[in-house]
Design a protein around this motif. Structure first.
Motif, mmCIF file in Angstrom:
data_model
loop_
_atom_site.group_PDB
_atom_site.id
_atom_site.type_symbol
_atom_site.label_atom_id
_atom_site.label_comp_id
_atom_site.label_asym_id
_atom_site.label_seq_id
_atom_site.Cartn_x
_atom_site.Cartn_y
_atom_site.Cartn_z
ATOM 1 N N HIS A 184 -24.545 19.848 -76.804
ATOM 2 C CA HIS A 184 -23.613 19.919 -75.682
ATOM 3 C C HIS A 184 -22.868 18.605 -75.456
ATOM 4 N N LEU A 185 -21.627 18.766 -75.011
ATOM 5 C CA LEU A 185 -20.796 17.613 -74.698
ATOM 6 C C LEU A 185 -20.917 17.260 -73.224
ATOM 7 N N GLU A 186 -21.020 15.973 -72.953
ATOM 8 C CA GLU A 186 -21.055 15.479 -71.586
ATOM 9 C C GLU A 186 -19.998 14.389 -71.433
ATOM 10 N N VAL A 187 -19.528 14.218 -70.219
ATOM 11 C CA VAL A 187 -18.502 13.204 -69.955
ATOM 12 C C VAL A 187 -19.152 11.825 -69.915
ATOM 13 N N ALA A 188 -18.606 10.901 -70.694
ATOM 14 C CA ALA A 188 -19.107 9.525 -70.705
ATOM 15 C C ALA A 188 -18.613 8.800 -69.457
ATOM 16 N N GLU A 189 -19.401 7.841 -68.997
ATOM 17 C CA GLU A 189 -19.006 7.044 -67.832
ATOM 18 C C GLU A 189 -18.053 5.954 -68.295
ATOM 19 N N THR A 190 -16.772 6.195 -68.126
ATOM 20 C CA THR A 190 -15.716 5.289 -68.590
ATOM 21 C C THR A 190 -14.660 5.157 -67.499
ATOM 22 N N PRO A 191 -13.745 4.184 -67.650
ATOM 23 C CA PRO A 191 -12.635 4.098 -66.697
ATOM 24 C C PRO A 191 -11.804 5.381 -66.637
ATOM 25 N N VAL A 192 -11.722 6.096 -67.743
ATOM 26 C CA VAL A 192 -10.966 7.343 -67.777
ATOM 27 C C VAL A 192 -11.611 8.381 -66.853
ATOM 28 N N ARG A 193 -12.938 8.495 -66.926
ATOM 29 C CA ARG A 193 -13.627 9.420 -66.030
ATOM 30 C C ARG A 193 -13.451 8.993 -64.578
ATOM 31 N N ARG A 194 -13.541 7.708 -64.314
ATOM 32 C CA ARG A 194 -13.400 7.235 -62.939
ATOM 33 C C ARG A 194 -12.013 7.535 -62.395
ATOM 34 N N ARG A 195 -11.005 7.448 -63.263
ATOM 35 C CA ARG A 195 -9.644 7.775 -62.826
ATOM 36 C C ARG A 195 -9.543 9.254 -62.483
ATOM 37 N N ALA A 196 -10.091 10.118 -63.339
ATOM 38 C CA ALA A 196 -10.046 11.559 -63.069
ATOM 39 C C ALA A 196 -10.796 11.882 -61.783
ATOM 40 N N ARG A 197 -11.960 11.251 -61.598
ATOM 41 C CA ARG A 197 -12.748 11.490 -60.388
ATOM 42 C C ARG A 197 -11.995 11.014 -59.146
ATOM 43 N N SER B 236 -3.405 11.919 -69.220
ATOM 44 C CA SER B 236 -2.638 13.066 -68.773
ATOM 45 C C SER B 236 -3.428 13.893 -67.759
ATOM 46 N N THR B 237 -2.689 14.692 -67.008
ATOM 47 C CA THR B 237 -3.337 15.603 -66.068
ATOM 48 C C THR B 237 -4.248 16.566 -66.807
ATOM 49 N N ALA B 238 -3.831 17.015 -67.987
ATOM 50 C CA ALA B 238 -4.648 17.954 -68.755
ATOM 51 C C ALA B 238 -6.000 17.327 -69.121
ATOM 52 N N LYS B 239 -5.986 16.070 -69.554
ATOM 53 C CA LYS B 239 -7.248 15.424 -69.904
ATOM 54 C C LYS B 239 -8.101 15.175 -68.665
ATOM 55 N N ASP B 240 -7.450 14.786 -67.565
ATOM 56 C CA ASP B 240 -8.193 14.655 -66.315
ATOM 57 C C ASP B 240 -8.836 15.984 -65.937
ATOM 58 N N LEU B 241 -8.107 17.068 -66.124
ATOM 59 C CA LEU B 241 -8.618 18.391 -65.794
ATOM 60 C C LEU B 241 -9.829 18.750 -66.660
#
Length: 207
Positions: free
Chosen positions: A118-131, A2-7
């Motif tokens: 602290h939480l950090e964003v994992a390097e996943t296809p989901v992150r790559r899509r948001a980026r 979702s856009t919210a998760k990408d955000l």
């Protein structure tokens, strides 16, 4: 996704040093959900009222939750009402969902505003899509991120501001304007409380 998760991912990638306010982010996430529901015609807008649309089966669990919370009887809820009602503590809900799905990891970056661990964003296809959406300059995502307090570096360098992204869809523009208004209102409430608390403290300190 979702856009919210990408955000959420973008705010963690781009905005940790700025300390994105979780109340601000919650309001913006509620707006992002509504924009996604507009895109699939699960809702429409009649002025500023949210009108439920045709049947829709979302694949994202939080979008499904948002859909289930729509008011389906007259008088329909306003966009502003939705932002404040649905947005309550919504940033924590999204962070928990992303972490449970393995999209966030526990790290040690001292400047991230998520507690001692602290939480950090994992390097996943989901992150790559948001980026990919972010780097492509998708107007809606840029506008939502700006409302949350994140401005793309290229926009800052060009002298941009929070309303720099041009969104042509009238309904989406209405939601974005309401998000900006809600974030501004929240900041006004914070400032008023800060002044009141300072005044109260001065009373106790006075001889």
């Amino acid at each position: 996704m979702s856009t919210a998760k990408d955000l959420c991912i973008i705010t963690m990638d781009e905005g940790p040093e700025a300390g994105v306010g979780q109340g601000d982010l919650s309001l913006v996430l509620a707006g992002a959900e509504l924009i996604d529901l507009l895109a699939v015609r699960a809702v429409s807008l009649d002025g500023h009222s949210i009108v439920p649309g045709g049947p829709y089966e979302p694949h994202d669990e939080l979008v499904a939750e948002a859909l289930s919370e729509l008011i389906r009887q007259l008088p329909y809820e306003s966009v502003e009402g939705w932002l404040w009602r649905r947005g309550r503590d919504l940033s924590a809900t999204y962070h928990a969902s992303l972490e449970a799905a393995g999209q966030l990891t526990r790290g040690r970056r001292a400047l991230l505003p998520f507690g001692n661990d602290h939480l950090e964003v994992a390097e996943t296809p989901v992150r790559r899509r948001a980026r990919s959406r972010w780097e492509a300059g998708e107007p809606t995502l840029l506008a939502l991120a700006a409302a949350a307090g994140v401005v793309a570096t290229r926009d800052e360098e060009a002298g941009g501001h929070r309303n720099a992204a041009v969104v042509e869809d009238e309904a989406v523009a209405t939601v974005l304007a309401s998000v900006d208004d809600a974030v501004t209102e929240l900041e006004a409430v914070r400032q008023r409380r800060s002044i009141e608390n300072a005044a109260f403290a001065n009373v106790w300190r006075a001889p």
